[in-house]
Design a protein around this motif. Structure first.
Motif, short mmCIF file in Angstrom:
data_model
loop_
_atom_site.label_atom_id
_atom_site.label_comp_id
_atom_site.label_asym_id
_atom_site.label_seq_id
_atom_site.Cartn_x
_atom_site.Cartn_y
_atom_site.Cartn_z
N UNK A 1 -15.79 11.31 -8.21
CA UNK A 1 -15.07 12.10 -7.20
C UNK A 1 -14.00 11.24 -6.51
N UNK A 2 -14.35 10.00 -6.20
CA UNK A 2 -13.38 9.10 -5.58
C UNK A 2 -12.21 8.83 -6.52
N UNK A 3 -12.49 8.62 -7.79
CA UNK A 3 -11.42 8.38 -8.77
C UNK A 3 -10.54 9.62 -8.93
N UNK A 4 -11.14 10.81 -8.85
CA UNK A 4 -10.37 12.04 -8.94
C UNK A 4 -9.41 12.15 -7.75
N UNK A 5 -9.90 11.83 -6.54
CA UNK A 5 -9.05 11.86 -5.35
C UNK A 5 -7.91 10.85 -5.47
N UNK A 6 -8.23 9.67 -5.95
CA UNK A 6 -7.21 8.63 -6.11
C UNK A 6 -6.17 9.07 -7.14
N UNK A 7 -6.62 9.67 -8.24
CA UNK A 7 -5.70 10.13 -9.28
C UNK A 7 -4.78 11.22 -8.73
N UNK A 8 -5.33 12.15 -7.95
CA UNK A 8 -4.50 13.20 -7.36
C UNK A 8 -3.48 12.61 -6.40
N UNK A 9 -3.91 11.64 -5.61
CA UNK A 9 -3.01 10.98 -4.67
C UNK A 9 -1.89 10.26 -5.43
N UNK A 10 -2.25 9.58 -6.49
CA UNK A 10 -1.27 8.84 -7.28
C UNK A 10 -0.28 9.79 -7.95
N UNK B 1 6.19 0.94 -4.80
CA UNK B 1 5.35 2.06 -5.18
C UNK B 1 3.92 1.60 -5.46
N UNK B 2 3.77 0.52 -6.19
CA UNK B 2 2.45 0.02 -6.54
C UNK B 2 1.70 -0.41 -5.29
N UNK B 3 2.37 -1.13 -4.41
CA UNK B 3 1.72 -1.60 -3.18
C UNK B 3 1.31 -0.41 -2.31
N UNK B 4 2.20 0.58 -2.19
CA UNK B 4 1.88 1.77 -1.39
C UNK B 4 0.68 2.50 -1.98
N UNK B 5 0.63 2.64 -3.29
CA UNK B 5 -0.48 3.34 -3.94
C UNK B 5 -1.80 2.61 -3.70
N UNK B 6 -1.78 1.29 -3.79
CA UNK B 6 -3.00 0.51 -3.58
C UNK B 6 -3.49 0.67 -2.14
N UNK B 7 -2.60 0.53 -1.17
CA UNK B 7 -3.01 0.63 0.23
C UNK B 7 -3.45 2.05 0.59
N UNK B 8 -2.77 3.06 0.08
CA UNK B 8 -3.19 4.42 0.39
C UNK B 8 -4.52 4.75 -0.26
N UNK B 9 -4.75 4.25 -1.45
CA UNK B 9 -6.05 4.46 -2.11
C UNK B 9 -7.15 3.78 -1.31
N UNK B 10 -6.87 2.58 -0.83
CA UNK B 10 -7.85 1.87 -0.03
C UNK B 10 -8.15 2.64 1.25
N UNK B 11 -7.10 3.16 1.89
CA UNK B 11 -7.30 3.94 3.12
C UNK B 11 -8.09 5.21 2.85
N UNK B 12 -7.82 5.88 1.74
CA UNK B 12 -8.56 7.10 1.40
C UNK B 12 -10.05 6.78 1.22
N UNK B 13 -10.33 5.68 0.54
CA UNK B 13 -11.73 5.29 0.34
C UNK B 13 -12.41 4.98 1.66
#
Length: 85
Positions: free
Chosen positions: A60-69, A32-44
């Motif tokens: 705004x980027x942190x808000x998007x990452x938080x929603x994704x998480x 889960x942690x690895x997936x979250x990190x890679x997806x956040x990186x891809x979103x950025x």
């Protein structure tokens, strides 16, 4: 005091650490942690936010990452509940 002792005991017991690392919940948590990190990186990268940001862009980027998480946490929780039934 007792908690420190227990944590130290667990951390210094190689066999116990090995068994815990091979357990299903630990593997899923690590995935889960690895997936979250890679997806956040891809979103950025997709958003073009992998450069220097202004404070507003960073928020705004942190808000998007938080929603994704949060979405991933809900999905993982639902998956876990389905598997436990």
């Amino acid at each position: 005091m007792v908690l420190r002792f227990l944590i130290r005991l667990v951390a210094n017991n190689d066999q116990l650490v090995q068994k815990l690392s091979e357990s299903y919940p630990m593997r899923k948590a690590a995935q889960f942690v690895v997936r979250a990190v890679y997806q956040s990186k891809n979103i950025l990268q997709e958003s073009g936010l992998d450069k220097k940001l202004t404070p507003e862009e960073f928020r705004e980027a942190m808000r998007k990452i938080a929603q994704n998480l949060q979405g991933q946490i809900r999905q993982a929780s639902d998956d876990f509940k389905r598997k436990m039934k």
